[in-house]
Design a protein around this motif. Structure first.
Motif, short mmCIF file in Angstrom:
data_model
loop_
_atom_site.label_atom_id
_atom_site.label_comp_id
_atom_site.label_asym_id
_atom_site.label_seq_id
_atom_site.Cartn_x
_atom_site.Cartn_y
_atom_site.Cartn_z
N ASN A 71 3.39 -3.72 2.44
CA ASN A 71 4.33 -3.33 1.33
C ASN A 71 3.71 -3.28 0.14
O ASN A 71 2.64 -3.93 -0.23
N TRP A 72 4.36 -2.64 -0.88
CA TRP A 72 4.08 -2.27 -2.26
C TRP A 72 5.18 -2.80 -3.06
O TRP A 72 6.52 -2.56 -2.78
N ASN A 77 9.91 2.94 4.66
CA ASN A 77 11.36 2.71 4.10
C ASN A 77 10.91 2.52 2.61
O ASN A 77 9.71 1.94 2.16
N TYR A 78 11.98 3.05 1.86
CA TYR A 78 11.52 3.07 0.18
C TYR A 78 12.91 2.59 -0.23
O TYR A 78 14.08 2.51 0.00
N VAL A 133 4.01 -3.69 -13.14
CA VAL A 133 2.64 -4.14 -12.63
C VAL A 133 3.09 -3.94 -10.78
O VAL A 133 3.95 -4.23 -10.53
N TYR A 134 2.23 -3.27 -10.18
CA TYR A 134 2.36 -2.81 -8.82
C TYR A 134 1.45 -3.74 -8.05
O TYR A 134 0.27 -4.08 -8.42
N LEU A 177 10.80 -4.64 -3.92
CA LEU A 177 10.31 -4.06 -3.02
C LEU A 177 10.24 -2.48 -3.34
O LEU A 177 11.41 -2.28 -3.42
N VAL A 178 9.24 -1.84 -3.19
CA VAL A 178 8.98 -0.36 -3.43
C VAL A 178 9.03 0.23 -2.17
O VAL A 178 9.70 1.14 -1.72
N ALA A 179 8.19 -0.09 -1.27
CA ALA A 179 7.91 0.69 -0.07
C ALA A 179 7.41 -0.28 0.96
O ALA A 179 6.87 -1.08 0.61
N THR A 180 7.53 0.10 2.13
CA THR A 180 6.98 -0.69 3.37
C THR A 180 6.75 0.29 4.34
O THR A 180 7.29 1.22 4.61
#
Length: 116
Positions: free
Chosen positions: A35-36, A59-60, A93-94, A47-50
């Motif tokens: 994940n990001w 998934n976004y 911050v990512y 949650l940004v993306a998986t």
């Protein structure tokens, strides 16, 4: 032990592109979803993306759909976040993340600033 090390943050102009990378170690990378997440000042982490372990399904978040792309290279133990058409509201911050045996592991977090 599980380790996630991110790179690729920085300053980018609105409409520009940036690629985030995360190097994973200490676990069987190919068998875990990745994940990001991001956290903007004064906001909760979101949650940004998986990307799944098997099949690489993605998934976004609605806010980044069509602009961001998550991918993985299992032979290199790497996960990526390609950020295109960035907006000032993408400033945050990512964090790279995975969950293993019920424990959530995080990268150190790197700043992405979208500004002209």
């Amino acid at each position: 032990q599980v380790r996630l090390v991110e790179s690729g943050g920085g300053l980018v102009q609105p409409g520009g592109s940036l690629r985030r990378s995360c190097a994973a170690s200490g676990f069987t990378f190919s068998t875990y979803h990745m994940n990001w997440y991001r956290q903007a000042p004064g906001k909760e982490r979101e949650l940004v993306a998986t990307i799944t372990s098997i099949g690489g399904r993605t998934n976004y978040a609605d806010s980044v759909k069509g602009r961001f792309t998550i991918s993985r290279a299992n032979t290199k133990n790497m996960v990526y976040l390609q950020m295109n058409s960035v907006k000032p509201e993408d400033t945050a911050v990512y964090y790279c993340n995975t969950v293993r045996a019920g424990i959530s592991y995080w990268g150190q977090g790197t700043q992405v600033t979208v500004s002209s």
